[in-house]
Every structure is written in structure tokens, then in C-alpha cells.
Design a protein around this motif. Sequence first.
Motif, mmCIF file in Angstrom:
data_model
loop_
_atom_site.group_PDB
_atom_site.id
_atom_site.type_symbol
_atom_site.label_atom_id
_atom_site.label_comp_id
_atom_site.label_asym_id
_atom_site.label_seq_id
_atom_site.Cartn_x
_atom_site.Cartn_y
_atom_site.Cartn_z
ATOM 1 N N PRO A 1 -2.082 -5.016 17.603
ATOM 2 C CA PRO A 1 -0.982 -5.456 18.469
ATOM 3 C C PRO A 1 -0.878 -6.969 18.606
ATOM 4 O O PRO A 1 0.164 -7.484 19.031
ATOM 5 C CB PRO A 1 -1.319 -4.805 19.818
ATOM 6 N N PHE A 2 -1.934 -7.682 18.236
ATOM 7 C CA PHE A 2 -1.884 -9.141 18.320
ATOM 8 C C PHE A 2 -1.184 -9.756 17.111
ATOM 9 O O PHE A 2 -0.704 -10.885 17.175
ATOM 10 C CB PHE A 2 -3.304 -9.710 18.443
ATOM 11 N N GLU A 3 -1.135 -9.009 16.003
ATOM 12 C CA GLU A 3 -0.518 -9.514 14.781
ATOM 13 C C GLU A 3 0.840 -8.885 14.489
ATOM 14 O O GLU A 3 1.735 -9.537 13.960
ATOM 15 C CB GLU A 3 -1.451 -9.261 13.582
ATOM 16 N N LEU A 4 0.980 -7.596 14.830
ATOM 17 C CA LEU A 4 2.150 -6.832 14.401
ATOM 18 C C LEU A 4 2.900 -6.243 15.589
ATOM 19 O O LEU A 4 2.299 -5.748 16.544
ATOM 20 C CB LEU A 4 1.720 -5.713 13.452
ATOM 21 N N GLU A 5 4.223 -6.297 15.498
ATOM 22 C CA GLU A 5 5.078 -5.720 16.534
ATOM 23 C C GLU A 5 5.235 -4.208 16.330
ATOM 24 O O GLU A 5 5.188 -3.435 17.277
ATOM 25 C CB GLU A 5 6.457 -6.380 16.503
ATOM 26 N N GLU A 6 5.437 -3.802 15.083
ATOM 27 C CA GLU A 6 5.611 -2.398 14.764
ATOM 28 C C GLU A 6 5.404 -2.191 13.267
ATOM 29 O O GLU A 6 5.395 -3.140 12.490
ATOM 30 C CB GLU A 6 7.015 -1.911 15.165
ATOM 31 N N GLY A 7 5.214 -0.946 12.872
ATOM 32 C CA GLY A 7 5.010 -0.628 11.465
ATOM 33 C C GLY A 7 4.806 0.859 11.284
ATOM 34 O O GLY A 7 4.498 1.587 12.229
ATOM 35 N N ASP A 8 4.960 1.327 10.026
ATOM 36 C CA ASP A 8 4.812 2.752 9.762
ATOM 37 C C ASP A 8 4.838 2.969 8.252
ATOM 38 O O ASP A 8 5.060 2.037 7.468
ATOM 39 C CB ASP A 8 5.948 3.530 10.417
ATOM 40 N N TRP A 9 4.634 4.246 7.872
ATOM 41 C CA TRP A 9 4.806 4.651 6.480
ATOM 42 C C TRP A 9 6.275 5.005 6.272
ATOM 43 O O TRP A 9 6.833 5.794 7.031
ATOM 44 C CB TRP A 9 3.939 5.862 6.165
ATOM 45 N N PHE A 10 6.898 4.411 5.255
ATOM 46 C CA PHE A 10 8.317 4.654 4.983
ATOM 47 C C PHE A 10 8.478 5.273 3.592
ATOM 48 O O PHE A 10 7.832 4.837 2.637
ATOM 49 C CB PHE A 10 9.110 3.341 5.025
ATOM 50 N N ASP A 11 9.345 6.269 3.500
ATOM 51 C CA ASP A 11 9.660 6.850 2.198
ATOM 52 C C ASP A 11 10.263 5.781 1.305
ATOM 53 O O ASP A 11 11.079 4.970 1.761
ATOM 54 C CB ASP A 11 10.644 8.017 2.358
ATOM 55 N N ILE A 12 9.870 5.775 0.048
ATOM 56 C CA ILE A 12 10.301 4.718 -0.868
ATOM 57 C C ILE A 12 11.819 4.675 -1.041
ATOM 58 O O ILE A 12 12.390 3.635 -1.371
ATOM 59 C CB ILE A 12 9.600 4.888 -2.245
ATOM 60 N N ASP A 13 12.490 5.778 -0.787
ATOM 61 C CA ASP A 13 13.953 5.817 -0.907
ATOM 62 C C ASP A 13 14.661 5.628 0.427
ATOM 63 O O ASP A 13 15.894 5.695 0.501
ATOM 64 C CB ASP A 13 14.395 7.148 -1.527
ATOM 65 N N LYS A 14 13.897 5.403 1.492
ATOM 66 C CA LYS A 14 14.492 5.210 2.815
ATOM 67 C C LYS A 14 13.832 4.022 3.513
ATOM 68 O O LYS A 14 13.338 4.136 4.643
ATOM 69 C CB LYS A 14 14.336 6.478 3.659
ATOM 70 N N LEU A 15 13.832 2.898 2.840
ATOM 71 C CA LEU A 15 13.167 1.718 3.374
ATOM 72 C C LEU A 15 14.052 0.990 4.385
ATOM 73 O O LEU A 15 15.281 0.989 4.259
ATOM 74 C CB LEU A 15 12.807 0.751 2.239
ATOM 75 N N PRO A 16 13.449 0.350 5.370
ATOM 76 C CA PRO A 16 14.212 -0.505 6.299
ATOM 77 C C PRO A 16 14.567 -1.817 5.586
ATOM 78 O O PRO A 16 14.389 -1.944 4.368
ATOM 79 C CB PRO A 16 13.222 -0.722 7.444
ATOM 80 N N ILE B 1 0.844 -1.194 0.000
ATOM 81 C CA ILE B 1 0.000 0.000 0.000
ATOM 82 C C ILE B 1 0.878 1.242 0.000
ATOM 83 O O ILE B 1 1.813 1.351 0.804
ATOM 84 C CB ILE B 1 -0.923 0.007 1.231
ATOM 85 N N ARG B 2 0.540 2.179 -0.880
ATOM 86 C CA ARG B 2 1.294 3.428 -0.947
ATOM 87 C C ARG B 2 0.430 4.611 -0.540
ATOM 88 O O ARG B 2 -0.794 4.603 -0.665
ATOM 89 C CB ARG B 2 1.863 3.659 -2.346
ATOM 90 N N LYS B 3 1.125 5.639 -0.041
ATOM 91 C CA LYS B 3 0.484 6.904 0.320
ATOM 92 C C LYS B 3 1.444 7.990 -0.140
ATOM 93 O O LYS B 3 2.407 8.321 0.551
ATOM 94 C CB LYS B 3 0.271 6.956 1.834
ATOM 95 N N GLY B 4 1.201 8.489 -1.347
ATOM 96 C CA GLY B 4 2.157 9.405 -1.956
ATOM 97 C C GLY B 4 3.448 8.666 -2.268
ATOM 98 O O GLY B 4 3.455 7.665 -2.985
ATOM 99 N N ARG B 5 4.562 9.142 -1.695
ATOM 100 C CA ARG B 5 5.864 8.477 -1.889
ATOM 101 C C ARG B 5 6.163 7.470 -0.801
ATOM 102 O O ARG B 5 7.239 6.891 -0.759
ATOM 103 C CB ARG B 5 6.994 9.522 -1.914
ATOM 104 N N GLN B 6 5.197 7.247 0.092
ATOM 105 C CA GLN B 6 5.427 6.353 1.219
ATOM 106 C C GLN B 6 4.772 4.984 1.002
ATOM 107 O O GLN B 6 3.755 4.868 0.319
ATOM 108 C CB GLN B 6 4.880 6.976 2.500
#
Length: 276
Positions: A233-248, A151-156
Amino acid sequence: MTKPNQRPGPNEPAWWFIVAAGELVLGRDEPLPPHGMAAQMPMPDLSEYKIVFLGELRERNCYLVLADYGDTQFAELGEFGNVRELLTVGDEALFAIAARAKQVSEFLSTHRFCGRCGVRMHEVDWELAMHCHSCQHRCYPRISPCIIVAIRKGRQVLLARGKRHPEGLFSVLAGFVEAGEAIERTLEREVMEEAGIKIKNPRFVGTQSWPFPHSLMIGFTAEWESGELRLDPFELEEGDWFDIDKLPRIPSAGTIARRLIDRLKTEIDQETESRG
């Protein structure tokens, strides 16, 4: 129709998918299943093993060989390892056959007895199925369809780390299709349940057999429509919107998750170029 119990010829060059306890024999120098004539390879007498015909790969027959856990008879061919290792080779057709081998071995090991009446089941000789002669119940290899969506949101891009993911590895959202549910509904439901947002413009990208143990991943890309990110919180530990050029750290090449992320990156880069 080729019978699943077809036996290899004595001098037949073939691919050998040797499976025990869900792991596959892979070469030590390169993670590939053994290939060649059984008579010219350091293999035991295969007449003592259950063999299942899997199909063809580049005009060569492929056979599943069911071995026991701890079997050392194939040690000269390589070592038992995770099927995921084949993803590093970059051969989708080979990974698909290996996935089939793992799933068929899982099916045979978990359907020895009838789930309806408990009587021992028997293999059908003209198709890949198990049949109960007592109540006539017949079973076929199970396939569990799953959606997976980037899923994208702009460049994220929305990325999250599930409880079973290695530390630091983030991926896209995924979830199983429920009984009687349309795939479109699964997309909406899973994204809302796991991230608390609504999506729009879902686009089908492709599928990948995922033998852990019998999933079929159905891949999509989509766009954020509304809602604030609220992770389950039962499925995921953490998450966020990440810039497409700065992905983990993201899934490796060869996985459908990586394919979806790469698809979004291509879309975003093309949009940036078109704007000048």
C-alpha cells in the motif's frame, strides 16, 4: 576518443538538444529536436552557451546546448517540453540521444561542487567527468539501474497503478537495484515486496534509458509461481490480474513497459493458436 567539449563547426548540419530545467526544445508541428546548420536556423550566438558533444545519430553529430530556465532565445525553434513526447515519434535511437542529453545536463548541474570536500569542481576536457583539483575526487554521470518485469499467470497479466501514475493508468512492476545486489535478486525481492508473490522463468527482453532523471530500465518477462496477490500500500494504489484481451489503460507505445506487455500478449496468442 571524441572530446565532450567538441564545438560544432559553423556550417555543420547537426541535431540540437537544447535543455533547460530538464525540458527539451521540441518542434510545434512535430515533437522533434531542431536539426540543421546553426547559421541557417533562428538560434542565438551559441558561443554564449555551454555545449556538450553527445554522439552521432544517422551520421550527424548531436550536441547538448545548456540553456537557462525561461530562456526565450530559442522560441522560433519550438517550445520546451517533456522528453517523453519523443516516444510518440517511434524513433528509439532519437529518444536514446535525447535521454542522454537530459541526463548529462542533470549531471553537470548537480556536480558543480565536490561531494567529498566541497570545493568547486572542473570539467575534464578528454572525457565526460567532473574533477576536484583539491582532493582529486572525480565523478561521472550517474546511472541508476532498475528492473521492470511483466508477469503472467495463464492468460492474465499482473498490472498495478503506482501513486505517481496518472489516474486510470496501469503498468508492470519495477524497482531499483540496491547497492551490491544482483539483478536476479532484485527481481525476486521487488516482486515479493510489491505484490507478495514468487515468480519463475524470468527472461531478459531488453533495456531502455529512462531519463527521469537517470535510470536504466532492465526489462524482463516472468511467470507466476506461487502466492496470493498482496499489494504494497505504500507503493501501489491498486492492481490485479487482467486478461490479456481485456487490459485497462496501459503505457504508450515506445516505452519498455509497453514492449514487455506486448511480448506477453504475443506469447499468449501463439500458445492459443498452437492449441488450435
